[in-house]
Design a protein around this motif. Structure first.
Motif, short mmCIF file in Angstrom:
data_model
loop_
_atom_site.label_atom_id
_atom_site.label_comp_id
_atom_site.label_asym_id
_atom_site.label_seq_id
_atom_site.Cartn_x
_atom_site.Cartn_y
_atom_site.Cartn_z
N LEU A 1 6.09 4.14 -10.42
CA LEU A 1 5.99 2.93 -11.24
C LEU A 1 4.54 2.50 -11.42
O LEU A 1 3.80 2.40 -10.44
CB LEU A 1 6.70 1.78 -10.53
N THR A 2 4.15 2.24 -12.66
CA THR A 2 2.84 1.64 -12.88
C THR A 2 3.01 0.13 -12.79
O THR A 2 3.99 -0.42 -13.30
CB THR A 2 2.33 2.00 -14.29
N CYS A 3 2.08 -0.53 -12.13
CA CYS A 3 2.23 -1.96 -11.89
C CYS A 3 1.06 -2.74 -12.49
O CYS A 3 -0.05 -2.21 -12.58
CB CYS A 3 2.29 -2.25 -10.40
N ALA A 4 1.34 -4.01 -12.84
CA ALA A 4 0.29 -4.84 -13.41
C ALA A 4 -0.34 -5.75 -12.37
O ALA A 4 -1.33 -6.41 -12.62
CB ALA A 4 0.87 -5.67 -14.56
N ALA A 5 0.24 -5.80 -11.17
CA ALA A 5 -0.32 -6.68 -10.12
C ALA A 5 -0.37 -5.92 -8.80
O ALA A 5 0.42 -5.00 -8.58
CB ALA A 5 0.54 -7.93 -9.98
N ALA A 6 -1.31 -6.32 -7.95
CA ALA A 6 -1.48 -5.64 -6.65
C ALA A 6 -1.46 -6.69 -5.53
O ALA A 6 -2.51 -7.05 -4.99
CB ALA A 6 -2.79 -4.86 -6.64
N PRO A 7 -0.27 -7.21 -5.19
CA PRO A 7 -0.21 -8.27 -4.18
C PRO A 7 -0.68 -7.79 -2.80
O PRO A 7 -0.61 -6.61 -2.49
CB PRO A 7 1.28 -8.64 -4.13
N ASP A 8 -1.12 -8.78 -2.01
CA ASP A 8 -1.72 -8.47 -0.70
C ASP A 8 -0.72 -8.00 0.34
O ASP A 8 -1.13 -7.58 1.43
CB ASP A 8 -2.43 -9.71 -0.13
N ASP A 9 0.57 -8.09 0.05
CA ASP A 9 1.56 -7.63 1.04
C ASP A 9 1.42 -6.13 1.29
O ASP A 9 1.87 -5.61 2.30
CB ASP A 9 2.99 -7.90 0.54
#
Ligand code: SF4
Length: 337
Positions: A304-312
Motif C-alpha cells: 500500500l502506498t500511503c499519504a501519511a507516516a504516523p509516529d506509531d
C-alpha cells in the motif's frame, strides 16, 4: 564399554587424518568455540561460516560483545533465525564480564551457568578448550552412539556411557571426532557412508542390518498453520516497521505491520485507515509462506502506498533496512516480491 581404547584410538586417528578445516577449529579460544556452537544449533555449517566471520569482525572479544547494543547483535544474526540464541549469547558475555572479571570460566559447572548454555555446549567448550573429560552429546553424537551399539539411551545416559572414552585423554579431539563422524560419515539424512567409517567392523547396527532403526525417531506432529495479512506500507521512500512484543516467536524484533487472518481488500483499507496512514489504492497483493520449526505462517501481503507516516510506526529507508533494523526472514522476503 569394553573396547573403549580401540574405539578411542581409531576415532582419533581418523579425525586427525580427515577432518574438515573449519574457522572455529583454528584455535581453542572458548569465545570462538561458544559462538560457533550457538550458531550451529539449527543452522548448516556453510551458512554459519559467513555469519561467524562477520560476527567476530564486529565483536572480536567477549568484552566487545558484552558492551554492544543488543540490536546490533540481532542485526548481525538476521537470517539465522532463533534470535533468542544471540540474546542469550550476549547475556552470557555480560556474565563473563560481571561475574568472572572478563575471564572465561574454566569449569564445567561455571560454563553451564552461562545464559543459554546447556549440557551439550558446556561439555563441548569444557572438553575442546580446557581438555576436561566432559562428553558433549548432540544429535550427531547421539546417532553415532545409537548405531554403534544398536541401542537408544537418553542423551544424558550416552554422556555417562562415553566416559570411558574420555578417560583415555585428548578430550577436545575426542569431542570433535565424535561430532565430525556424525556430521560427515554417519549422516542424519540418507544412508551413512559406512565404507568410510573407522568403526564399521564393530558397528552393531551395521552387523544387524538395522541402521535404519537407529536412532528411533519420534513421530512428527503436524505444524499448525497461522494465517496473517501483512502490510507493506510505503510513504515516500520509507517503509513502516514496528517492534514485536517481548514474548513469543520473534520476540522483540522488527516486523511489518500485520493482523491475524486473511482480510478482504476492503478490510485491509479500513485497517490501514485505523492506523492513520491514509492509504491510496493497493498496488498489489501477494501470497507467501514461511515455515518455522513449530509452525507455519501463510501470509497475504498487501503493498500500500500511503499519504501519511504516523509516529506509531518507525519509517525506515532502504539503507536503514539494510544496516540498522533486524527484520526476520519471514518479513524480509516480502520486500522483494
Ligand atoms: S558403520 Fe555406518 S552406521 Fe555404523 S557408526 Fe559407522 S557410519 Fe554409522
Amino acid at each position: 564399554m569394553d573396547n573403549a581404547k580401540q574405539i578411542f584410538e581409531r576415532l582419533l586417528a581418523w579425525y586427525r587424518a580427515s577432518h574438515r578445516a573449519l574457522p572455529w577449529r583454528e584455535d581453542r579460544d572458548p569465545y570462538h568455540v561458544w559462538l560457533s556452537e550457538v550458531m550451529l544449533q539449527q543452522t548448516r555449517v556453510e551458512t554459519v561460516k559467513t555469519y561467524y566471520a562477520r560476527f567476530l569482525q564486529a565483536f572480536p572479544t567477549i568484552a566487545s560483545l558484552a558492551a554492544a547494543p543488543t540490536e546490533a547483535c540481532e542485526k548481525l544474526w538476521e537470517g539465522l533465525g532463533y534470535y533468542r540464541r544471540v540474546r542469550n549469547l550476549q547475556k552470557g558475555a555480560r556474565q563473563v564480564m560481571d561475574e568472572h572479571g572478563g575471564v572465561f570460566p574454566q569449569t564445567y559447572d561455571e560454563i553451564l551457568s552461562l545464559c543459554g548454555v546447556g549440557d551439550y555446549t558446556a561439555g563441548a567448550i569444557a572438553s575442546i578448550c580446557f581438555g576436561l573429560p566432559t562428553p558433549a552429546v548432540d544429535g550427531n553424537v547421539e546417532r553415532v552412539y545409537a548405531r554403534l551399539f544398536a541401542e537408544q539411551p537418553t542423551r544424558k545416559q550416552i554422556a555417562e556411557k562415553l566416559r570411558p572414552l574420555y578417560a583415555q585423554g585428548n578430550c577436545g579431539e575426542l569431542t570433535q571426532a565424535l561430532m565430525e563422524l556424525g556430521a560427515v560419515v554417519c549422516v542424519p539424512n540418507g544412508a551413512p557412508h559406512c565404507e568410510l567409517c573407522p568403526l564399521a567392523d564393530i558397528c552393531k547396527a551395521r552387523a544387524q542390518d538395522a541402521i535404519a532403526l537407529f536412532p528411533r525417531r519420534k513421530p512428527k506432529k503436524p505444524n499448525p498453520v497461522e494465517e496473517k495479512t501483512v502490510f507493506l506500507l510505503t510513504c515516500g521512500d520509507r517503509i513502516a516497521l514496528r517492534k514485536r512484543t517481548d514474548q513469543g516467536l520473534l520476540a522483540g524484533l522488527w516486523e511489518l505491520p500485520n493482523v491475524e487472518g486473511f482480510l478482504t481488500v476492503e478490510q485491509m483499507l479500513r485497517q490501514a485507515e485505523r492506523w492513520g496512514v491514509h492509504p491510496l489504492a493497493p498496488q498489489k497483493i501477494v501470497q507467501a509462506q514461511h515455515v518455522f520449526t513449530h509452525r507455519t505462517w501463510r501470509m497475504q501481503c498487501c503493498f500500500l502506498t500511503c499519504a501519511a507516516a504516523p509516529d506509531d510506526f518507525v519509517w525506515a529507508t532502504a539503507a536503514e533496512l539494510d544496516d540498522t533494523y533486524a527484520l526476520p526472514t519471514a518479513f524480509r522476503k516480502l520486500l522483494s516480491m
